[in-house]
Scaffold this active site. Structure first.
Site, PDB file in Angstrom:
ATOM      1  N   GLY A 107     -10.353   5.267  -5.924  1.00  0.00           N
ATOM      2  CA  GLY A 107     -10.137   4.585  -4.359  1.00  0.00           C
ATOM      3  C   GLY A 107      -9.662   5.646  -3.485  1.00  0.00           C
ATOM      4  O   GLY A 107      -9.716   6.951  -3.794  1.00  0.00           O
ATOM      5  N   VAL A 108      -9.284   5.614  -2.537  1.00  0.00           N
ATOM      6  CA  VAL A 108      -8.804   6.184  -1.381  1.00  0.00           C
ATOM      7  C   VAL A 108      -7.355   6.388  -1.385  1.00  0.00           C
ATOM      8  O   VAL A 108      -6.640   5.311  -2.207  1.00  0.00           O
ATOM      9  CB  VAL A 108      -9.291   5.855   0.164  1.00  0.00           C
ATOM     10  CG1 VAL A 108     -10.843   6.008   0.180  1.00  0.00           C
ATOM     11  CG2 VAL A 108      -9.123   4.503   0.221  1.00  0.00           C
ATOM     12  N   GLY A 109      -6.866   7.283  -0.955  1.00  0.00           N
ATOM     13  CA  GLY A 109      -5.142   7.317  -0.428  1.00  0.00           C
ATOM     14  C   GLY A 109      -4.779   8.436  -1.673  1.00  0.00           C
ATOM     15  O   GLY A 109      -5.234   9.143  -2.533  1.00  0.00           O
ATOM     16  N   ASN A 110      -3.439   8.736  -1.116  1.00  0.00           N
ATOM     17  CA  ASN A 110      -2.743   9.747  -1.921  1.00  0.00           C
ATOM     18  C   ASN A 110      -2.621   9.572  -3.409  1.00  0.00           C
ATOM     19  O   ASN A 110      -2.499  10.662  -4.218  1.00  0.00           O
ATOM     20  CB  ASN A 110      -1.326   9.763  -1.341  1.00  0.00           C
ATOM     21  CG  ASN A 110      -1.434  10.420   0.170  1.00  0.00           C
ATOM     22  OD1 ASN A 110      -2.214  11.230   0.435  1.00  0.00           O
ATOM     23  ND2 ASN A 110      -0.542   9.575   0.802  1.00  0.00           N
ATOM     24  N   VAL A 111      -2.286   8.393  -3.818  1.00  0.00           N
ATOM     25  CA  VAL A 111      -2.195   8.099  -5.408  1.00  0.00           C
ATOM     26  C   VAL A 111      -3.496   8.326  -5.966  1.00  0.00           C
ATOM     27  O   VAL A 111      -3.512   9.174  -6.984  1.00  0.00           O
ATOM     28  CB  VAL A 111      -1.581   6.726  -5.481  1.00  0.00           C
ATOM     29  CG1 VAL A 111      -1.701   6.368  -6.785  1.00  0.00           C
ATOM     30  CG2 VAL A 111      -0.105   6.521  -5.035  1.00  0.00           C
TER      31      VAL A 111
ATOM     32  N   GLU B 209     -17.249   5.466  -4.526  1.00  0.00           N
ATOM     33  CA  GLU B 209     -17.733   5.207  -3.185  1.00  0.00           C
ATOM     34  C   GLU B 209     -17.374   6.428  -2.383  1.00  0.00           C
ATOM     35  O   GLU B 209     -18.135   6.674  -1.473  1.00  0.00           O
ATOM     36  CB  GLU B 209     -17.525   3.792  -2.561  1.00  0.00           C
ATOM     37  CG  GLU B 209     -15.965   3.809  -2.971  1.00  0.00           C
ATOM     38  CD  GLU B 209     -15.527   2.175  -2.513  1.00  0.00           C
ATOM     39  OE1 GLU B 209     -16.412   1.428  -2.436  1.00  0.00           O
ATOM     40  OE2 GLU B 209     -14.309   2.128  -2.099  1.00  0.00           O
TER      41      GLU B 209
ATOM     42  N   ILE C 139      -1.164  -3.163  -3.197  1.00  0.00           N
ATOM     43  CA  ILE C 139       0.060  -3.178  -2.288  1.00  0.00           C
ATOM     44  C   ILE C 139       1.317  -3.812  -3.460  1.00  0.00           C
ATOM     45  O   ILE C 139       2.376  -3.561  -3.293  1.00  0.00           O
ATOM     46  CB  ILE C 139      -0.219  -4.128  -1.169  1.00  0.00           C
ATOM     47  CG1 ILE C 139      -0.965  -3.517  -0.234  1.00  0.00           C
ATOM     48  CG2 ILE C 139       1.217  -4.679  -0.678  1.00  0.00           C
ATOM     49  CD1 ILE C 139      -0.830  -3.704   1.143  1.00  0.00           C
TER      50      ILE C 139
ATOM     51  N   ASN D  37      -5.545  -2.591   5.243  1.00  0.00           N
ATOM     52  CA  ASN D  37      -6.901  -1.990   5.229  1.00  0.00           C
ATOM     53  C   ASN D  37      -7.891  -3.182   5.024  1.00  0.00           C
ATOM     54  O   ASN D  37      -8.874  -3.596   6.078  1.00  0.00           O
ATOM     55  CB  ASN D  37      -7.070  -0.842   4.488  1.00  0.00           C
ATOM     56  CG  ASN D  37      -6.073   0.214   4.723  1.00  0.00           C
ATOM     57  OD1 ASN D  37      -5.833   0.521   5.808  1.00  0.00           O
ATOM     58  ND2 ASN D  37      -5.601   0.822   3.553  1.00  0.00           N
TER      59      ASN D  37
ATOM     60  N   GLY E 280     -14.011  -1.642  -1.510  1.00  0.00           N
ATOM     61  CA  GLY E 280     -14.909  -1.676  -2.822  1.00  0.00           C
ATOM     62  C   GLY E 280     -14.038  -2.023  -3.913  1.00  0.00           C
ATOM     63  O   GLY E 280     -14.634  -1.956  -5.222  1.00  0.00           O
TER      64      GLY E 280
HETATM   65  O1  0RQ Z   1       2.862   2.312   4.560  1.00  0.00           O
HETATM   66  O2  0RQ Z   1       2.779   4.608   5.321  1.00  0.00           O
HETATM   67  O3  0RQ Z   1       3.471   2.609   6.676  1.00  0.00           O
HETATM   68  O4  0RQ Z   1       4.826   3.597   4.749  1.00  0.00           O
HETATM   69  O5  0RQ Z   1       1.267   0.711   2.372  1.00  0.00           O
HETATM   70  O6  0RQ Z   1       0.828   2.916   0.632  1.00  0.00           O
HETATM   71  O7  0RQ Z   1       1.944   3.904  -1.343  1.00  0.00           O
HETATM   72  O8  0RQ Z   1       0.864   5.410   0.656  1.00  0.00           O
HETATM   73  O9  0RQ Z   1      -0.448   4.031  -1.122  1.00  0.00           O
HETATM   74  O10 0RQ Z   1      -2.257   5.219   0.411  1.00  0.00           O
HETATM   75  O11 0RQ Z   1      -2.710   4.663  -2.088  1.00  0.00           O
HETATM   76  O12 0RQ Z   1      -2.732   2.991  -0.264  1.00  0.00           O
HETATM   77  C1  0RQ Z   1      -3.255  -0.426  -1.476  1.00  0.00           C
HETATM   78  C2  0RQ Z   1      -2.918   0.083   0.814  1.00  0.00           C
HETATM   79  C3  0RQ Z   1      -2.486   1.945  -0.997  1.00  0.00           C
HETATM   80  C4  0RQ Z   1      -5.058   1.233  -0.461  1.00  0.00           C
HETATM   81  C5  0RQ Z   1      -3.299   0.643  -0.293  1.00  0.00           C
HETATM   82  C6  0RQ Z   1       2.807   0.467   2.406  1.00  0.00           C
HETATM   83  C7  0RQ Z   1       3.352   1.607   2.265  1.00  0.00           C
HETATM   84  C8  0RQ Z   1       2.497   2.521   3.076  1.00  0.00           C
HETATM   85  C9  0RQ Z   1       0.259   2.908   1.765  1.00  0.00           C
HETATM   86  P1  0RQ Z   1       3.549   3.379   5.516  1.00  0.00           P
HETATM   87  P2  0RQ Z   1       0.809   4.302  -0.139  1.00  0.00           P
HETATM   88  P3  0RQ Z   1      -2.034   4.214  -0.547  1.00  0.00           P
HETATM   89  C10 0RQ Z   1     -11.695   2.439  -2.408  1.00  0.00           C
HETATM   90  C11 0RQ Z   1     -11.232   1.214  -2.812  1.00  0.00           C
HETATM   91  C12 0RQ Z   1      -7.702  -1.474  -0.828  1.00  0.00           C
HETATM   92  C13 0RQ Z   1      -9.012  -1.003  -0.834  1.00  0.00           C
HETATM   93  C14 0RQ Z   1      -9.370  -0.157  -1.978  1.00  0.00           C
HETATM   94  C15 0RQ Z   1      -5.900   0.129  -0.143  1.00  0.00           C
HETATM   95  C16 0RQ Z   1       1.061   2.126   2.808  1.00  0.00           C
HETATM   96  O13 0RQ Z   1      -5.219   1.735  -1.828  1.00  0.00           O
HETATM   97  O14 0RQ Z   1      -6.114   0.032   1.108  1.00  0.00           O
HETATM   98  O15 0RQ Z   1      -8.475  -0.103  -3.050  1.00  0.00           O
HETATM   99  N1  0RQ Z   1      -6.706  -0.406  -1.015  1.00  0.00           N
HETATM  100  N2  0RQ Z   1     -10.554   0.287  -1.864  1.00  0.00           N
HETATM  101  O16 0RQ Z   1       4.887   1.576   2.590  1.00  0.00           O
HETATM  102  C17 0RQ Z   1       4.670  -3.543   2.178  1.00  0.00           C
HETATM  103  C18 0RQ Z   1       4.112  -3.465  -0.071  1.00  0.00           C
HETATM  104  C19 0RQ Z   1       3.618  -2.059  -0.062  1.00  0.00           C
HETATM  105  C20 0RQ Z   1       3.864  -1.504   1.426  1.00  0.00           C
HETATM  106  C21 0RQ Z   1       2.446  -0.247  -0.125  1.00  0.00           C
HETATM  107  N3  0RQ Z   1       4.427  -4.036  -1.393  1.00  0.00           N
HETATM  108  N4  0RQ Z   1       4.725  -3.844   0.772  1.00  0.00           N
HETATM  109  N5  0RQ Z   1       4.041  -2.180   2.176  1.00  0.00           N
HETATM  110  N6  0RQ Z   1       2.947  -0.506   1.153  1.00  0.00           N
HETATM  111  N7  0RQ Z   1       3.248  -1.273  -0.783  1.00  0.00           N
HETATM  112  C22 0RQ Z   1     -11.989   2.634  -0.789  1.00  0.00           C
HETATM  113  C23 0RQ Z   1     -12.573   1.831   0.040  1.00  0.00           C
HETATM  114  O17 0RQ Z   1     -13.102   0.826  -0.349  1.00  0.00           O
HETATM  115  C24 0RQ Z   1     -13.090   2.450   1.343  1.00  0.00           C
END
Ligand code: 0RQ
Length: 502
Positions: A268-272, A293, A363, A383, A387
């Protein structure tokens, strides 16, 4: 004739972004290219936004339905949202201005699975497509189009729209020709046939997009970069998550459940997700293949070191450093990267057949393994599902990953009941936080609860979760399969909203 528009018919349609934007009307449904900040139109959205501002200043409405591949960029989604010009949007968004408008109720957002977005357009669920605005790298003499840094839903938008506006971006390397595989044989039920892809590295389609030149009402030439997707260096938390995951994959190989070069990877996307890729790069694994993707920086690293021998995706999602590296070594990546339409890159049939290993962020998860990928405190979308559902439900093995807490520890990522569910307990295989990894396969709900609390919850929240599950278990002797205290199940979220701490 322009060097990039060598089709005699299309070259007669070259015009300005402003003139092209004049062809889009209030109320139109517009399909734009773009996926995770790559390959979106760079000029027409700004010109369209200017028209929207002008219309609104004169008291007239000017809003469109905007369909894309996935997230675009501040100069596409962002600028149109700032102009209050988006009435409806589908699928996946990560733009903060548009997110605010979705959550304020101004924009109707349909968060479709990415693999469903094009087929559902064909089924007619999103109405008629009036205009397509699609970035390409070049228009060839015979009218075929060299796709850009994402393919996304472009085939569907070009096929379905009444009018087509092409943006030919001279900033994109001309050498992108040959990086794409566009499948033109997808049909609607009852005429669907098996998709003949049995190897992630295989081609099943064409390197080009097709368009009926009679529909092309404007060709706009641009020279502008894709969005710069910024990554932070992996921190201790994401490195710990990566290390648990890599160790687990090694155990799976040792147990004989997958070959030494694993199964095709989706990330997936993002830092983790990026940190996990770095973890794989540092591991003994080699000769891997991705069926994913997005190709983000971490995946480029894997291709550079040879840990990954091939990546099938629908898009890039690179930092500016990643873009430079890709452009400087583009010949080195040719033949090792294929971009496909998102209905193919994410197709459930293919994900299931190939036995993909899916790794996505979340989340929150609840003690029984239901996963929320999209909503903060039940109601505000972050977001979208993207996918993650396409891959997770159909994967051979899926991981959902998150730090065990958010907002400096005020929020537990492991909760009694998920405040929104994207991936049900039936779909979720493995949860990973920096605390540890919970393999949920084969476990009943109560056994899952024990394992998730022990392995994944932050120590600060562990006792309270155990107390919840024990009291729920005692509360109703005839309802012990998935025990809950209904008046308390979402109280953690309410407490956060009331006090700022769960
Ligand atoms: O927000 O920056 O405002 O503090 O969510 O969290 O920990 O930096 O993690 O960048 O990996 O994103 C699920 C959003 C994780 C992403 C999600 C807040 C946290 C921060 C980001 P701030 P992190 P990541 C391929 C697959 C769905 C789509 C997907 C995502 C921000 O992975 O959008 O998987 N996934 N697609 O503070 C409140 C909680 C929280 C929270 C995190 N429990 N409650 N805020 N945050 N956990 C891509 C495509 O399909 C295009």
């Amino acid at each position: 004739m322009s060097a990039r528009v060598t089709c005699p018919v299309l070259s007669t349609r070259i015009t300005t972004a402003e003139a092209a934007a004049e062809l889009i009307r209030h109320g139109d449904n517009v399909g734009m290219s773009g996926f995770t900040g790559a390959g979106y139109p760079k000029a027409v959205p700004a010109a369209l936004a200017a028209r929207m501002h002008a219309a609104h200043a004169h008291g007239s409405e000017f809003r469109i339905g905007l369909w894309t591949g996935a997230s675009t960029a501040p100069d596409a989604d962002g600028i149109l949202a700032e102009a209050h010009g988006i009435a409806r949007r589908m699928p996946y968004n990560s733009d903060p201005v548009l997110r605010r408008e979705i959550n304020s109720g101004e924009v109707e957002y349909v968060d479709a699975h990415l693999s469903h977005s094009a087929p559902q357009m064909w089924f007619g669920f999103f109405g008629h497509l009036d205009v397509a605005v699609v970035e390409v790298v070049a228009a060839l003499p015979d009218g075929l189009l060299v796709p850009s840094t994402s393919v996304g839903n472009n085939k569907t938008w070009l096929d379905q729209a009444d009018k087509v506006i092409l943006e030919v971006n001279h900033w994109q390397p001309r050498e992108l020709e040959g990086f794409h595989d566009v499948y033109y044989k997808a049909a609607l039920p009852p005429h669907r046939l098996p998709i003949p892809l049995t190897d992630p590295t295989a081609r099943i389609g064409d390197p080009y997009l097709r368009v009926d030149p009679r529909k092309v009402v404007a060709v706009v030439e641009t020279r502008a970069p894709d969005r710069n997707t910024v990554f932070t260096e992996p921190d201790d938390t994401s490195q710990a998550i990566a290390s648990h995951l890599v160790h687990f994959l090694q155990q799976e190989v040792a147990a004989g459940r997958m070959p030494a070069d694993l199964l095709p990877l989706q990330s997936g996307v993002g830092n983790v997700a990026n940190a996990v890729l770095a973890g794989l790069d540092a591991s003994p694994f080699t000769n891997l293949v991705a069926f994913t993707e997005v190709i983000q920086d971490g995946m480029l690293d894997l291709l550079d070191t040879g840990t990954l021998r091939f990546a099938s995706a629908t898009s890039f999602g690179l930092s500016s450093e990643g873009v430079s590296r890709f452009m400087e070594n583009i010949d080195h990546y040719k033949g090792r990267v294929l971009l496909r339409s998102e209905e193919i890159s994410n197709h459930p049939e293919l994900v299931r057949r190939l036995g993909v290993i899916a790794m996505n962020g979340m989340i929150e998860a609840d003690i029984y393994g239901n996963v929320n990928s999209t909503h903060v405190m039940g109601s505000a979308v972050m977001n979208g599902i993207g996918g993650s559902g396409d891959f997770a439900r159909n994967a051979f093995l899926n991981f959902f990953m998150s730090p065990s807490t958010a907002k400096g520890g005020a929020i537990s990522a492991i909760v009694p009941m998920a405040s929104h569910v994207d991936h049900t307990e039936h779909d979720v295989h493995v949860l990973v936080t920096e605390q540890g990894l919970a393999d949920l396969r084969g476990l009943s709900p109560r056994a899952r609860a024990t394992r998730i609390i022990e392995r994944c919850a932050h120590p600060e929240y562990r006792d309270a979760l155990t107390d919840y599950v024990e009291r729920a278990d005692r509360a109703r002797p005839t309802a012990r399969h998935t025990p809950h205290l209904l008046d308390e199940a979402l109280s953690w979220h309410q407490r956060y909203l009331d006090t700022g701490h769960m």
